[in-house]
Design a protein around this motif. Structure first.
Motif, PDB file in Angstrom:
ATOM      1  N   LEU A   1     -53.089 -12.973  12.827  1.00 36.67           N
ATOM      2  CA  LEU A   1     -54.365 -13.655  12.611  1.00 36.67           C
ATOM      3  C   LEU A   1     -54.131 -15.113  12.230  1.00 36.67           C
ATOM      4  CD1 LEU A   1     -56.723 -11.438  10.421  1.00 36.67           C
ATOM      5  CD2 LEU A   1     -57.216 -12.445  12.638  1.00 36.67           C
ATOM      6  N   LEU A   2     -53.224 -15.329  11.273  1.00 37.12           N
ATOM      7  CA  LEU A   2     -53.016 -16.674  10.747  1.00 37.12           C
ATOM      8  C   LEU A   2     -52.414 -17.601  11.797  1.00 37.12           C
ATOM      9  CD1 LEU A   2     -51.662 -15.725   7.208  1.00 37.12           C
ATOM     10  CD2 LEU A   2     -53.873 -16.758   7.738  1.00 37.12           C
ATOM     11  N   TYR A   3     -51.366 -17.130  12.485  1.00 35.89           N
ATOM     12  CA  TYR A   3     -50.687 -17.995  13.459  1.00 35.89           C
ATOM     13  C   TYR A   3     -51.563 -18.274  14.684  1.00 35.89           C
ATOM     14  CZ  TYR A   3     -46.126 -18.095  11.161  1.00 35.89           C
ATOM     15  OH  TYR A   3     -45.103 -18.331  10.289  1.00 35.89           O
ATOM     16  N   THR A   4     -52.248 -17.250  15.216  1.00 34.04           N
ATOM     17  CA  THR A   4     -53.086 -17.512  16.389  1.00 34.04           C
ATOM     18  C   THR A   4     -54.218 -18.467  16.016  1.00 34.04           C
ATOM     19  OG1 THR A   4     -54.241 -15.448  15.924  1.00 34.04           O
ATOM     20  CG2 THR A   4     -52.631 -15.392  17.696  1.00 34.04           C
ATOM     21  N   GLY A   5     -54.737 -18.329  14.779  1.00 30.78           N
ATOM     22  CA  GLY A   5     -55.784 -19.239  14.334  1.00 30.78           C
ATOM     23  C   GLY A   5     -55.274 -20.664  14.238  1.00 30.78           C
ATOM     24  N   TYR A   6     -54.083 -20.814  13.695  1.00 29.91           N
ATOM     25  CA  TYR A   6     -53.530 -22.150  13.496  1.00 29.91           C
ATOM     26  C   TYR A   6     -53.155 -22.804  14.823  1.00 29.91           C
ATOM     27  CZ  TYR A   6     -51.115 -25.934  11.167  1.00 29.91           C
ATOM     28  OH  TYR A   6     -50.749 -27.168  10.708  1.00 29.91           O
ATOM     29  N   LEU A   7     -52.729 -21.979  15.768  1.00 24.02           N
ATOM     30  CA  LEU A   7     -52.266 -22.480  17.070  1.00 24.02           C
ATOM     31  C   LEU A   7     -53.370 -23.235  17.810  1.00 24.02           C
ATOM     32  CD1 LEU A   7     -49.507 -22.111  18.476  1.00 24.02           C
ATOM     33  CD2 LEU A   7     -50.578 -20.358  19.877  1.00 24.02           C
ATOM     34  N   ARG A   8     -54.629 -22.897  17.509  1.00 23.75           N
ATOM     35  CA  ARG A   8     -55.743 -23.579  18.168  1.00 23.75           C
ATOM     36  C   ARG A   8     -55.774 -25.066  17.829  1.00 23.75           C
ATOM     37  NH1 ARG A   8     -58.744 -19.761  20.583  1.00 23.75           N
ATOM     38  NH2 ARG A   8     -58.721 -17.678  19.674  1.00 23.75           N
TER      39      ARG A   8
ATOM     40  N   VAL B   1     -48.997 -14.618  22.040  1.00 25.57           N
ATOM     41  CA  VAL B   1     -50.317 -13.992  22.157  1.00 25.57           C
ATOM     42  C   VAL B   1     -51.421 -15.043  22.096  1.00 25.57           C
ATOM     43  CG1 VAL B   1     -51.942 -12.432  21.016  1.00 25.57           C
ATOM     44  CG2 VAL B   1     -49.560 -11.763  21.263  1.00 25.57           C
ATOM     45  N   GLY B   2     -51.285 -15.976  21.152  1.00 29.59           N
ATOM     46  CA  GLY B   2     -52.328 -16.977  20.953  1.00 29.59           C
ATOM     47  C   GLY B   2     -52.524 -17.893  22.156  1.00 29.59           C
ATOM     48  N   ARG B   3     -51.440 -18.225  22.878  1.00 32.52           N
ATOM     49  CA  ARG B   3     -51.572 -19.115  24.029  1.00 32.52           C
ATOM     50  C   ARG B   3     -52.178 -18.411  25.239  1.00 32.52           C
ATOM     51  NH1 ARG B   3     -51.998 -23.519  21.966  1.00 32.52           N
ATOM     52  NH2 ARG B   3     -50.346 -25.075  21.839  1.00 32.52           N
ATOM     53  N   ASN B   4     -52.235 -17.063  25.215  1.00 37.19           N
ATOM     54  CA  ASN B   4     -52.690 -16.350  26.407  1.00 37.19           C
ATOM     55  C   ASN B   4     -53.927 -15.483  26.214  1.00 37.19           C
ATOM     56  OD1 ASN B   4     -50.451 -16.991  28.368  1.00 37.19           O
ATOM     57  ND2 ASN B   4     -49.283 -16.173  26.644  1.00 37.19           N
TER      58      ASN B   4
ATOM     59  N   THR C   1     -43.473 -10.956  23.769  1.00 34.22           N
ATOM     60  CA  THR C   1     -44.524 -10.042  23.317  1.00 34.22           C
ATOM     61  C   THR C   1     -44.105  -8.581  23.392  1.00 34.22           C
ATOM     62  OG1 THR C   1     -46.082 -11.650  24.168  1.00 34.22           O
ATOM     63  CG2 THR C   1     -46.974  -9.506  23.565  1.00 34.22           C
ATOM     64  N   ILE C   2     -43.466  -8.210  24.505  1.00 32.79           N
ATOM     65  CA  ILE C   2     -43.182  -6.769  24.702  1.00 32.79           C
ATOM     66  C   ILE C   2     -42.266  -6.190  23.620  1.00 32.79           C
ATOM     67  CG2 ILE C   2     -42.197  -5.075  26.325  1.00 32.79           C
ATOM     68  CD1 ILE C   2     -44.115  -6.192  28.209  1.00 32.79           C
ATOM     69  N   PRO C   3     -41.141  -6.821  23.280  1.00 32.49           N
ATOM     70  CA  PRO C   3     -40.309  -6.234  22.218  1.00 32.49           C
ATOM     71  C   PRO C   3     -41.034  -6.147  20.874  1.00 32.49           C
ATOM     72  CG  PRO C   3     -39.121  -7.971  23.348  1.00 32.49           C
ATOM     73  CD  PRO C   3     -40.520  -8.022  23.853  1.00 32.49           C
ATOM     74  N   ILE C   4     -41.849  -7.146  20.567  1.00 30.37           N
ATOM     75  CA  ILE C   4     -42.543  -7.129  19.280  1.00 30.37           C
ATOM     76  C   ILE C   4     -43.594  -6.022  19.268  1.00 30.37           C
ATOM     77  CG2 ILE C   4     -44.030  -8.451  17.727  1.00 30.37           C
ATOM     78  CD1 ILE C   4     -42.457 -10.945  18.592  1.00 30.37           C
ATOM     79  N   MET C   5     -44.298  -5.864  20.391  1.00 33.43           N
ATOM     80  CA  MET C   5     -45.263  -4.766  20.476  1.00 33.43           C
ATOM     81  C   MET C   5     -44.553  -3.412  20.371  1.00 33.43           C
ATOM     82  SD  MET C   5     -48.081  -5.865  23.285  1.00 33.43           S
ATOM     83  CE  MET C   5     -49.166  -4.438  23.314  1.00 33.43           C
ATOM     84  N   ALA C   6     -43.367  -3.328  20.972  1.00 35.51           N
ATOM     85  CA  ALA C   6     -42.608  -2.077  20.917  1.00 35.51           C
ATOM     86  C   ALA C   6     -42.218  -1.768  19.475  1.00 35.51           C
ATOM     87  CB  ALA C   6     -41.369  -2.174  21.803  1.00 35.51           C
ATOM     88  N   LEU C   7     -41.770  -2.796  18.754  1.00 37.07           N
ATOM     89  CA  LEU C   7     -41.407  -2.619  17.350  1.00 37.07           C
ATOM     90  C   LEU C   7     -42.621  -2.162  16.546  1.00 37.07           C
ATOM     91  CD1 LEU C   7     -38.927  -3.291  15.373  1.00 37.07           C
ATOM     92  CD2 LEU C   7     -40.268  -5.306  14.771  1.00 37.07           C
TER      93      LEU C   7
END
Lengths: 293, 291
Positions: B170-177, B109-112, A18-24
């Protein structure tokens, strides 16, 4: 390997992703946004030295008739093209979901405008408006059509609307089709038993059920309309006499090559606030009206 | 249309056979609005300047001879093959990198996000990027990429990856469910790390969403004018749309050559659409409805 160890390794992996992607994202989205905000308080021309001038850009922005006109044009364009696109798309979608011959092929054809680049489409339509339409209009003696509609300050905006709609209708139709296909058949059967037909059936049965898709199309269409750029670039370059200058075209034109980096940054900040406000309003207002089945 | 629906629904048995001919005819006539601009492009691309008279025939009649000379010349003037190559390289690398990076981001992000404030913030932060119009970023972006030495196709790809992230998130976090956590736990029991579990189990399971994301991003990157225009406007490097823009500025009077060039730039995406029509329509619809 115990569970605790696994969980902390798992947490580390998530952070390492997450952190590198957020940084980008910060570097190429948030940072330029902040820079644009900072430049809006300067008289920077895009090169050379500059001074901080406080809110002066914003003050002049609200008095600048060219900026004012670009907002007017953009809003009129966005609203007219949203209404036209949605009405036509809805009719097309109703047709394309009825019992027709060659359904797949027809749907495929009506989607073609969406895959083509809007710049080239703009050029083709520009030729059509400049040469083909006047020659047809002149031969048939239709007043107003014997000259290019792009050459007149009163009609050029509609030329841009036509091209914008031509492409937007393709996408909106497909979205309405997918909406109409979610409506269960037995709902219609129940409705026809109750005597609902024609427009009544559409108004009270179909439309409420596809409300979420209407919301999507309204939001999409208005947002794209407010950001109109390619069509202007191809059709009118803002002309004639700046009558079709959209906000993003003006920011591009005067900000990048017109020496108004600072001033147009202020314009961009206001533009950004307007887009966010409209998007939030739309989602609150339209989102609450969805019908649950 | 109304009549037939009534008929169709009141006589259940003939539902399959009864077709609505009037609506079919109307829809076929309506196709003219789609095909006419394309027809015009084709005939003008094949005509010679001498055939371009100012009457209706000059505008609408097919050319007297079908010669490919306009195309050969347009290819030379617009440096067609290089522009095409640039467009393909930019689009393909954007799509591949986006799928790898966006799906990872969506997974982490979606898992957390449901139980962690930090990830909830990360989600909202990146999704809200959707509301930022390119116009406000454009000018600083030009400065920043020039300073970093990436005012070239590499920079264009990076910007596309960043600008498409909100939608993919949006798309990936939605699909991950739809992908149960139990799938991962089974792999963990076997001793696989989260990283390995992701690539061996989650990534392949998100395949339908990869297709949607790929279509959306490919179309956006392929047809985009603004980003390459502001980033590599002054250089010799062109994408296909950018080549049309430069061509138009330089040779706006030779319509036959210009239209040959437009037609050339439409052909790749039209071929692609013919082959992957289902995936493209599905992807675009999915993206709009779920995004």
């Amino acid at each position: 390997m115990d569970s605790k160890k696994h969980m902390s390794a798992r947490r580390r992996t998530f952070l390492a992703i997450t952190i590198p992607i957020m940084a980008l994202f910060f570097l190429f989205n948030t940072l330029p946004l902040l820079q644009g905000f900072a430049y809006s308080f300067t008289n920077f021309r895009g090169f050379g030295s500059y001074d901080v001038i406080g809110f002066r850009n914003y003050y002049y922005l609200f008095q600048d008739s060219r900026v004012g006109h670009s907002y007017l044009f953009t809003f009129v364009y966005a609203i007219v093209s949203t209404v036209l696109t949605n009405v036509i798309s809805m009719i097309l979608a109703l047709g394309l979901t009825s019992k027709i011959v060659g359904k797949g092929a027809l749907r495929g054809i009506y989607f073609i405008p969406n895959v083509l680049g809007s710049l080239v489409i703009g050029y083709v339509f520009s030729f059509f408006f400049t040469y083909v339409l006047p020659s047809v209009g002149g031969a048939l003696g239709i007043p107003g059509l014997d000259a290019s509609i792009l050459a007149s300050t009163s009609s050029a905006w509609f030329g841009v609307v036509i091209v914008g709609c031509w492409q937007a209708i393709a996408l909106n139709t497909i979205i309405y089709i997918s909406g109409l296909e979610t409506v269960p058949k037995d709902v219609y059967e129940a409705a026809s038993i109750d005597g609902a037909t024609g427009f009544k059936k559409f108004r009270y049965i179909t439309f409420p059920l596809i409300m979420p898709f209407f919301t999507i199309n309204m939001v999409l269409c208005l947002k794209n309309g407010l950001m109109v750029f390619d069509q202007i670039m191809a059709l009118t370059k803002g002309g004639p006499s700046q009558s079709t200058e959209s906000i993003s075209y003006l920011i591009y034109q005067n900000g990048i090559s017109g020496g108004q980096f600072g001033f147009q940054s202020a314009n961009a900040v206001i533009y950004f606030i307007v887009i966010v406000a409209i998007s939030v309003f739309q989602m609150k207002f339209l989102g609450g009206k969805e019908e649950q089945l | 249309m109304e009549n037939s629906t009534k008929v169709v629904y009141s006589t259940e048995k003939v539902k399959k056979e009864r077709k609505n001919i009037p609506v079919t005819v109307l829809l076929i006539i309506g196709c003219i609005t789609v095909f006419f601009p394309l027809y015009m492009t084709v005939i003008i691309a094949f005509k010679q300047p001498s055939e371009m008279t100012n009457d209706i025939a000059g505008a609408l009649m097919p050319p007297s001879a079908w010669s490919f000379s306009n195309f050969a010349q347009a290819m030379e003037v617009t440096d067609f093959w290089n522009s095409l190559l640039n467009s393909v390289l930019i689009t393909v690398s954007t799509v591949v990198l986006s799928i790898l990076i966006h799906s990872l981001a969506g997974y982490a992000v979606g898992r957390n996000m449901d139980h962690s404030k930090f990830y909830k913030f990360a989600y909202l932060y990146m999704v809200s990027g959707m509301f930022v119009p390119f116009a406000i970023l454009m000018m600083p972006e030009v400065k920043q990429t020039a300073m970093m030495g990436i005012d070239n196709p590499v920079g264009v790809v990076i910007l596309y990856i960043v600008f498409q992230l909100p939608q993919s998130m949006l798309l990936y976090t939605g699909y991950l469910r739809n992908i149960p956590l139990e799938l991962e736990e089974a792999a963990y029991v076997d001793g696989a790390s989260t990283w390995r579990t992701y690539w061996s189990i989650i990534f392949p399971n998100m395949k339908p969403m990869h297709a949607t994301v790929a279509v959306l991003i490919a179309m956006a990157a392929w047809n985009d004018v603004m980003t390459p225009l502001v980033l590599m406007g002054g250089s010799d490097l062109n994408t296909l749309p950018l080549a049309q823009l430069n061509f138009q500025t330089a040779f706006s009077t030779n319509y036959n050559l210009a239209f040959a060039s437009y037609l050339l730039s439409m052909i790749p995406i039209l071929i692609f659409y013919l082959i992957c029509q289902k995936q493209i329509i599905g992807g675009v619809t999915n993206g709009a409805v779920k995004g």
